[in-house]
Write a protein that holds these residues in place. Structure first.
Motif, short mmCIF file in Angstrom:
data_model
loop_
_atom_site.label_atom_id
_atom_site.label_comp_id
_atom_site.label_asym_id
_atom_site.label_seq_id
_atom_site.Cartn_x
_atom_site.Cartn_y
_atom_site.Cartn_z
N ASN A 1 2.94 1.72 -3.11
CA ASN A 1 2.15 2.22 -4.22
C ASN A 1 1.96 3.74 -4.15
O ASN A 1 1.57 4.38 -5.12
CB ASN A 1 0.79 1.51 -4.23
CG ASN A 1 0.18 1.48 -5.61
OD1 ASN A 1 -0.48 2.41 -6.02
ND2 ASN A 1 0.40 0.41 -6.34
N MET A 2 2.21 4.29 -2.98
CA MET A 2 2.02 5.73 -2.80
C MET A 2 3.32 6.52 -3.01
O MET A 2 3.31 7.72 -3.20
CB MET A 2 1.54 6.02 -1.37
CG MET A 2 0.25 5.36 -0.99
SD MET A 2 -1.12 6.08 -1.87
CE MET A 2 -1.99 4.64 -2.37
N LEU A 3 4.46 5.81 -2.92
CA LEU A 3 5.74 6.52 -2.92
C LEU A 3 6.29 6.70 -4.32
O LEU A 3 6.22 5.80 -5.15
CB LEU A 3 6.77 5.73 -2.11
CG LEU A 3 6.65 5.81 -0.60
CD1 LEU A 3 7.73 4.94 0.02
CD2 LEU A 3 6.82 7.23 -0.13
N GLY B 1 7.33 13.14 -1.43
CA GLY B 1 7.48 12.06 -2.41
C GLY B 1 6.29 11.13 -2.46
O GLY B 1 6.42 9.94 -2.72
N ILE C 1 0.50 6.41 7.23
CA ILE C 1 1.91 6.31 6.85
C ILE C 1 2.63 7.41 7.61
O ILE C 1 2.25 8.57 7.55
CB ILE C 1 2.08 6.53 5.33
CG1 ILE C 1 1.31 5.47 4.55
CG2 ILE C 1 3.56 6.48 4.95
CD1 ILE C 1 1.27 5.73 3.05
N LEU D 1 0.85 -1.19 0.00
CA LEU D 1 0.00 0.00 0.00
C LEU D 1 0.88 1.24 0.00
O LEU D 1 0.71 2.16 -0.80
CB LEU D 1 -0.89 0.00 1.24
CG LEU D 1 -1.68 1.29 1.52
CD1 LEU D 1 -2.70 1.55 0.43
CD2 LEU D 1 -2.38 1.22 2.87
N THR D 2 1.86 1.26 0.91
CA THR D 2 2.76 2.40 1.00
C THR D 2 3.65 2.51 -0.23
O THR D 2 3.86 3.59 -0.77
CB THR D 2 3.62 2.28 2.27
OG1 THR D 2 2.77 2.13 3.38
CG2 THR D 2 4.49 3.49 2.45
#
Lengths: 122, 291
Positions: free
Chosen positions: A7-9, B108, B77, A4-5
């Protein structure tokens, strides 16, 4: 770090136009179980870059996710479970994230990616 | 008088292993952080639909604030610059994913994917020039621009901050607005030195009813009854609703004291035992200007 993370970065380096998705080099994958929440998954589906997720999950060793997905597939519990597993339960514990444009490596230790840029990359 | 941590060392140096452990084992700090996080979450005004959201916790540190997010059922996050603090977060088995990063370098994160962001006691660190290559303005710009980009339309960012002075707060706000945010500052308990807390509440997207600055706590402490609490006495909120024309800081005037208030006050005085004139039709009547 879950997919999930990942895919966001995207790579934040100066001058990079397309820093997404970061390539994954796996050293250690851990599976952690997470509560299944269909509402959250349906919400996230629209935001996720599905292709990047599929590629990443294959690299992490999970091949069950179908290559393409339509929103209609969200009605199927079977698909949702696979989606959930790939998105939330696969953790990259040790490895590297690589910027697709510059090849710069961001190490991942204990599940924490180090995204600190050097002075000349800002 | 304790000095500000921001004046002692850069955050990744100040929050070393020893400090990280001290910070996280202090029950007082844990309690304060929980309160601040809960209030920030409240100010985030997420829709109450039971669907977990994806949030950012900027300056998540040892995961104290993240715990509040997890307890409310959300996914998050976290970003922090101190590996020592993140190590503690890992020990405490923080549910959110943690990223070692410098917010001043930009987040980012992909555009439009985040439903909300909180930051507890962290953003003021951006105003320091700790390294010769640091330019606080450039860092503030980087941070706010990248944050604005990654938030979904209508999403909010709530930052609890400890600005050193007015100039610092204005600096932070200025860069937020330049990045496209609308919003303002909410000050809880403005009159209490100990309890006073400042929150930047920023919205991503066109100003609307939902982006009106929320009401601060603790202003009603000195007013006489609950009915007056909607009267916004000594309101300390700073509204910036139009990013192109920032309104100067406004201090709202005290609401004109009506007849109701006067009658209530007189009743109070009577109960105390003072000699009070009778209430007549002339009580609290508007006098001529020259009175």
């Amino acid at each position: 770090m879950r997919l999930l993370t990942h895919n966001m970065l995207s790579s934040n380096i100066k001058g990079v136009t397309n820093g997404f998705p970061l390539r994954i080099e796996v050293e250690k994958v851990v599976e952690k179980s997470v509560d299944f929440n269909p509402d959250f998954l349906k919400n996230m589906f629209a935001k996720i870059e599905y292709k990047a997720l599929v590629e990443a999950s294959r690299i992490m060793g999970y091949a069950e996710l179908p290559d393409h997905a339509e929103p209609s597939m969200l009605e199927s519990d079977d698909f949702l479970r696979k989606f959930h597993h790939a998105l939330m339960e696969l953790h990259l514990e040790e490895g590297t994230l690589v910027c697709p444009e510059t090849g710069r490596k961001f190490p991942v230790n204990k599940g924490v990616p180090n995204m600190l840029l050097h002075e000349d990359e800002v | 008088m304790t000095s500000r941590p921001e004046l002692k060392a850069p955050p990744e140096v100040f929050y070393n292993d020893e400090e990280a452990r001290k910070y996280t084992s202090s029950s007082r700090i844990i309690e304060i952080q929980a309160q601040l996080s809960e209030r920030a979450l409240e100010l985030l005004a997420l829709p109450d639909d039971g669907v977990p959201k994806l949030l950012l916790d900027i300056g998540c540190g040892s995961g104290l604030s993240g715990e509040t997010l997890t307890e409310s059922g959300h996914q998050w996050i976290g970003f922090d610059i101190s590996l020592s603090m993140l190590d503690v977060a890992l020990e405490r088995e923080a549910e959110g994913d943690l990223i070692l990063g410098d917010m001043g370098q930009g987040l980012g994160v992909r555009p439009g994917v985040i439903d909300g962001a909180i930051s507890i006691s962290a953003v003021q660190w951006l105003c320091n020039a700790d390294k010769s290559c640091h330019e606080p303005r450039k860092r503030l710009k980087s941070f706010f621009e990248s944050l604005y980009r990654c938030l979904a339309r209508g999403a909010r960012a709530v930052f609890q901050v400890y600005p050193e002075n007015l100039a610092q707060r204005e600096l932070i706000l200025g860069y937020a607005m330049r990045a496209g945010f609308a919003g303002g500052v909410v000050v809880d308990f403005p009159h209490s030195t100990k309890r006073r807390k400042e929150y930047l509440v920023l919205t991503c997207g066109p100003p609307s009813l939902s982006s009106a600055t929320p009401k601060a706590k603790g202003e009603d402490e000195e007013s006489c009854s609950d009915e007056e609490s909607s009267g916004d006495e000594e309101n300390q909120t700073v509204s910036i609703s139009d990013r192109h024309r920032p309104r100067k800081k406004q201090k709202l005037n005290k609401k004109v004291k009506g007849r109701e208030w006067v009658l209530r006050k007189k009743e109070q005085m009577r109960r105390k035992g003072n000699a009070v004139p009778l209430d007549t039709k002339y009580t609290a009547r508007k006098r001529k200007a020259g009175f």
